[in-house]
Each structure stands twice: as structure tokens, then as C-alpha cells.
Design a protein around this motif. Sequence first.
Motif, PDB file in Angstrom:
ATOM      1  N   ASP A 185      -1.056   6.096   3.898  1.00 33.37           N
ATOM      2  CA  ASP A 185      -0.811   5.591   2.535  1.00 33.37           C
ATOM      3  C   ASP A 185       0.459   4.746   2.505  1.00 33.37           C
ATOM      4  N   ASP A 186       1.526   5.244   3.136  1.00 30.73           N
ATOM      5  CA  ASP A 186       2.797   4.512   3.159  1.00 30.73           C
ATOM      6  C   ASP A 186       2.650   3.161   3.860  1.00 30.73           C
ATOM      7  N   ILE A 187       1.949   3.144   4.992  1.00 28.63           N
ATOM      8  CA  ILE A 187       1.733   1.886   5.724  1.00 28.63           C
ATOM      9  C   ILE A 187       0.950   0.905   4.851  1.00 28.63           C
ATOM     10  N   ALA A 188      -0.133   1.375   4.237  1.00 26.20           N
ATOM     11  CA  ALA A 188      -0.976   0.498   3.411  1.00 26.20           C
ATOM     12  C   ALA A 188      -0.182  -0.087   2.251  1.00 26.20           C
ATOM     13  N   LEU A 189       0.663   0.704   1.629  1.00 26.68           N
ATOM     14  CA  LEU A 189       1.483   0.216   0.514  1.00 26.68           C
ATOM     15  C   LEU A 189       2.489  -0.832   1.001  1.00 26.68           C
ATOM     16  N   GLN A 190       3.053  -0.628   2.183  1.00 29.78           N
ATOM     17  CA  GLN A 190       3.956  -1.630   2.768  1.00 29.78           C
ATOM     18  C   GLN A 190       3.215  -2.941   3.025  1.00 29.78           C
TER      19      GLN A 190
END
Length: 192
Positions: free
Chosen positions: A177-182
Motif C-alpha cells: 500500500d505504501d509503495i503504491a501510494l508513493q
Amino acid sequence: MRKFHWFLFGLLFISLLTSGCAINLPFNNRPAYPTVRAAKHISSGYKGPIALKWIPPTFPERIDIQGASGFSGGGSQTRIPTGVGLANRILELLDVSIGVNDSSEKVLTISVIEAKTEFEFSANLFNLANAIDVGSCVFEAEFLFGNEEWNEIFTAEGRDPMIGGTSQTGVLEKVWDDIALQVVRSVIQHIR
């Protein structure tokens, strides 16, 4: 001498319990609601929709079979859907932030250079189910949108503070989730 044999037998038994087995975990390949809500609130002056193209085209179906990075489960053959988890999340977050439509003439091409997930299982031998309590991911890609081209490396890591884990796969799902948001923030910043 007998004690030594029992010690070796016990060590062999523990080694067999912690390595060498195939593990299928119940991954959720969609972003969590707070992540979706955060993507909706990213301000973008760009009016979509855009089409999304992956290079290689098989990345959204990629499942890695690998062992854990830690001692527990290091010899396991665990199915980790790195490509599936990242691609689905990036697609959904781009869709809620700027819109995605396969028939759009405006195409965002994401060429994956590296997508690597690492994880560690809980070291508790009394767990009935394997639980990931440490996870990290590195995602490097080259982006092309019209005349705009850029390369970026995204990293994220997470740790479950509970012994035995609160979820079997929640740590890695949060990392993805964090990677996708970045990735979505980077895309919006570059295509304005």
C-alpha cells in the motif's frame, strides 16, 4: 552419549519444522481503505482518465516463490504475489485519484526495473499458521507519459509489533500500500 543423540534428534526436528515446506498465504490484493482515502485526497490538476501499460506486460500476474529472509522459514517455498499486489494497488489508487480507462489515448507506461519483496516469519514455534511480522519492498521503475520520462526507486518496510502477528499477511499488504501510494504521488507530480 545418549543425551547428545537426543539433542541431535531435537535439532533435526526443529529444523524440519521451520524450513523446506511450500506455503500459500491468504494475500489481499487490494489496498486498505485508509490508503484509498489518502489517494482520493491527493490534489491533482490533471484531468484523466489515463490508460496504464506495464512493461513487461506479465508484471501484474507475477508471483515470486521464495524463502523468508529470516531464520524461521528461510528454506520455505512461499508464494509472494509481488507483481499482483503492487500492480493491483497502483491501478486502483491511480483510478481513484485521476481515473484509469484502457481506451484513453493518454498512456502511462510503467517499465519495471526491479520489484523485490523480503519478509520474515514470526519466530514463534507455537503458531498454527505462518505469520509475516517483518516485510519490506523495493520497487524501481521507469515512467513514460507523453514527453515526460522519469525513473524512480520506491521503498517501504513494516513490522508487526505483536508477537505471532495480528494478520498472516497484513505487514506486506501495508508495505505494498505504501509503495503504491508513493507511485501515485510521483505520477501526479510529473503529469500535471
